[in-house]
Design an enzyme around this catalytic site. Structure first.
Site, PDB file in Angstrom:
ATOM      1  N   TYR A   1      16.736  19.466  63.285  1.00  0.00           N
ATOM      2  CA  TYR A   1      18.089  19.206  62.755  1.00  0.00           C
ATOM      3  C   TYR A   1      19.198  19.710  63.666  1.00  0.00           C
ATOM      4  CZ  TYR A   1      17.709  23.754  60.100  1.00  0.00           C
ATOM      5  OH  TYR A   1      17.543  25.047  59.689  1.00  0.00           O
ATOM      6  N   GLU A   2      20.419  19.314  63.326  1.00  0.00           N
ATOM      7  CA  GLU A   2      21.598  19.555  64.183  1.00  0.00           C
ATOM      8  C   GLU A   2      21.444  18.926  65.558  1.00  0.00           C
ATOM      9  OE1 GLU A   2      24.278  20.511  62.957  1.00  0.00           O
ATOM     10  OE2 GLU A   2      23.418  21.137  61.042  1.00  0.00           O
ATOM     11  N   GLY A   3      20.813  17.772  65.605  1.00  0.00           N
ATOM     12  CA  GLY A   3      20.556  17.092  66.868  1.00  0.00           C
ATOM     13  C   GLY A   3      19.217  17.522  67.408  1.00  0.00           C
TER      14      GLY A   3
END
Length: 592
Positions: free
Chosen positions: A440-442
């Site tokens: 997550y978060e890229g």
């Protein structure tokens, strides 16, 4: 499973010996008025208490029980609400906040170490205040004074929490594809309609209101990412007299059933004509949200550090107690039926990999935090250089730290042997919990592309040069004889990274696919080189005090291990990059 112990001595070493905050903070006017070394030590000591005593004991039951969902209502695991209230009463939700709206204004160097302790104690718990802090940062930087006064003060007080609503079922990395709409209203507000998925802390019972930051598009917005705007959408509307009013048209449709972080509510959020307020300028929402996303990316990297530290503590305790076989060089504990597994070279390899990775990651994270503080509060050329380094190092913080954190979680599980695969020991929870940090978060692949394609190639090497010049200056001024065992391999590693960077950029000019195929390995070459720089500094500072405390002797020996056993990993990565992209793209899709 070992009780979590906050690594306060190492944190103190970084603040006082390595980065000398007693000199740094007075040079930054804003920080000079809000923090001093003694205050920092007191804050970290109190944070350690709440992490060790209030939060860490919740982790196991939180994983077993998880969050529950019933007709739009999300209930957290037993003990979480009480622990969050204790956390709020301690003022921790205001730690890094803007002082004009009730925050404490502490530097990132302190808040990053605070975040590590929360993550080491329980990643799931850390996400609730972590998302609130990130949302507060975007509001503080981009929202109107009215929104700051109305919402930010209550978020800093801990009465309300925050969330970040980006992802849609068809739009993850490619946010330009989002379908959530915002319709302007005569009173200046907007009606926001759409569905967002994977929303951490989108709904829960820890606070009376939740402030959602939502990406959406106006009907006439430009196509793609240039048409995205950011809106503040509260769960419950706020009256003019600042009291809570009617529920907004925001509902949790369901929660996700996940591999790990079971005690963190991951929600599907439905916005059905919900009242929202513009944050920043129209069609500039992505830039506003990236304020929060970059904060969260560093925070996710710290999750990797926290997991790695907890894994090391667990594995080390187990390895010292577990008796199996005898050492190859002879019996070490004749009074016992077998030696501890600490005598076995492979166990020591795994433990030292974890130790060197954890301590190196914490130090590099603190270095990046220092640069972020200088970029925020500094002036002139130092501020400009710090800005460049933060931009360059943010993807490394997110991807490199989480890759190493997951490696350490798995290594700790391996030290436990069969017990590491059994739930009652708790080690397998760490493997599951920290796995999401690479996603997550890229995803880490996206972070690698951000580093190589946007930061290095996109700046035509200028951002890279800021880092390289700093390391070269350190190498040139570090002439002590006892440091040459570290300076020589650091010089070689930097030269290799420079040559590799140039080679990749030249190849990419002819074939852009070279960037995508090299990116992941390149990020790791860069990460190990940056960590070598910071390990050299730690070794230098430790030599000066090696006769005072075994802590410093351990630091020097761990630095030696990193340089001899971990830094050489870059060589195989470089060879893989030099193999080029043809070997990936020569295989047609149907042959996979």
């Amino acid at each position: 499973m070992a009780d979590y112990q906050a690594p306060l001595k190492d944190m103190s070493f970084l603040l006082h010996d390595v980065f000398d905050v007693s000199t740094l903070w007075p040079s930054l006017p804003h920080l000079a008025d809000h923090v001093d070394p003694e205050t920092a030590d007191a804050i970290l000591q109190e944070c350690a208490k709440i992490a060790e005593q209030e939060i860490a004991p919740l982790s196991r039951n939180g994983d077993e029980t998880g969050v529950s969902f019933n007709n739009g209502v999300v209930t957290t695991a037993p003990g979480y609400k009480e622990a969050f209230q204790t956390y709020v009463e301690g003022g921790w939700t205001a730690l890094g906040g803007d002082v004009e709206y009730g925050g404490m204004g502490m530097p990132k160097m302190i808040t990053a170490l605070h975040e590590e302790m929360l993550c080491g104690a329980d990643i799931s718990f850390s996400l609730y205040p972590g998302l609130t802090a990130g949302a507060g940062l975007s509001i503080a930087k981009h929202a109107t004074e009215e929104l700051k006064e109305r919402y930010l003060t209550r978020m800093y007080s801990g009465e309300w929490t925050g969330s970040m609503c980006l992802t849609e079922s068809h739009a993850g990395t490619d946010l330009g594809m989002i379908r959530t709409k915002a319709i302007p209203q005569e009173d200046g507000s907007y009606k926001v309609t759409g569905e967002k998925i994977f929303i951490t802390a989108g709904e829960h019972d820890l606070a009376e209101n939740i402030v959602h930051l939502v990406l959406a598009k106006l009907p006439d917005a430009p196509a793609g990412p240039r048409g995205i705007s950011l809106f503040l959408v509260p769960k419950i509307l706020v009256n003019e007299d600042e009291t809570l009013g009617e529920p907004n048209n925001v509902k949790c449709g369901s929660i996700e059933h996940k591999m790990g972080i079971h005690a963190s509510a991951t929600c599907v959020m439905n916005f059905d004509g919900a009242t929202g307020y513009l944050v920043g300028e129209l069609n500039k929402g992505l830039a506003c949200m990236f304020t929060m996303m970059n904060f969260e990316r560093i925070g996710v990297g710290i999750q990797g550090i926290g997991a790695g530290v907890r894994s090391y503590q667990n594995a080390l305790e187990y390895a010292k107690d577990r008796l199996q076989s005898r050492g190859l060089s002879g019996v070490k504990s004749p009074e016992k039926p077998a030696d501890s597994i600490m005598v076995h070279g492979d166990v020591r390899r795994m433990l030292l990999n974890m130790k060197a990775s954890n301590e190196g990651s914490r130090a590099l994270s603190t270095y990046i935090s220092m640069k972020l503080d200088i970029a925020t509060y500094g002036e002139g050329e130092e501020k400009t250089k710090a800005d460049a380094l933060v931009a360059l190092m943010t993807p490394i913080a997110k991807a490199f730290f989480t890759d190493l954190g997951f490696e350490s979680a798995v290594a700790g599980q391996q030290v436990f042997g069969g017990h590491g695969f059994i739930r009652e020991w708790g080690q397998e929870q760490l493997v599951r919990d920290c796995r999401i940090a690479q996603i997550y978060e890229g995803t880490n692949g996206i972070q690698a592309m951000d580093l190589l394609a946007r930061k290095v190639a996109g700046s035509k090497g200028e951002l890279f040069s800021v880092f390289a010049d700093e390391v070269k200056a350190y190498i040139a001024e570090t002439t002590a004889q006892n440091m040459q065992e570290f300076i020589a391999p650091l010089s070689t590693a930097l030269a290799d990274l420079e040559a590799l960077t140039q080679e990749v950029l030249v190849k990419a000019a002819a074939n852009p696919e070279e960037l995508g195929t090299a990116a992941n390995d390149y990020l790791h070459v860069f990460g190990y080189t940056a960590m070598a720089y910071i390990w050299a500094i730690m070794a230098e500072k430790s030599f000066a005090k090696a006769d005072q405390d075994e802590f410093y002797v351990s630091k020097i020996k761990t630095a030696r291990y990193f340089f001899k056993r971990m830094l050489p990993r870059t060589q195989s990565l470089i060879l893989a990059i030099q193999a080029g992209s043809d070997v990936l793209f020569d295989i047609e899709d149907e042959l996979f």
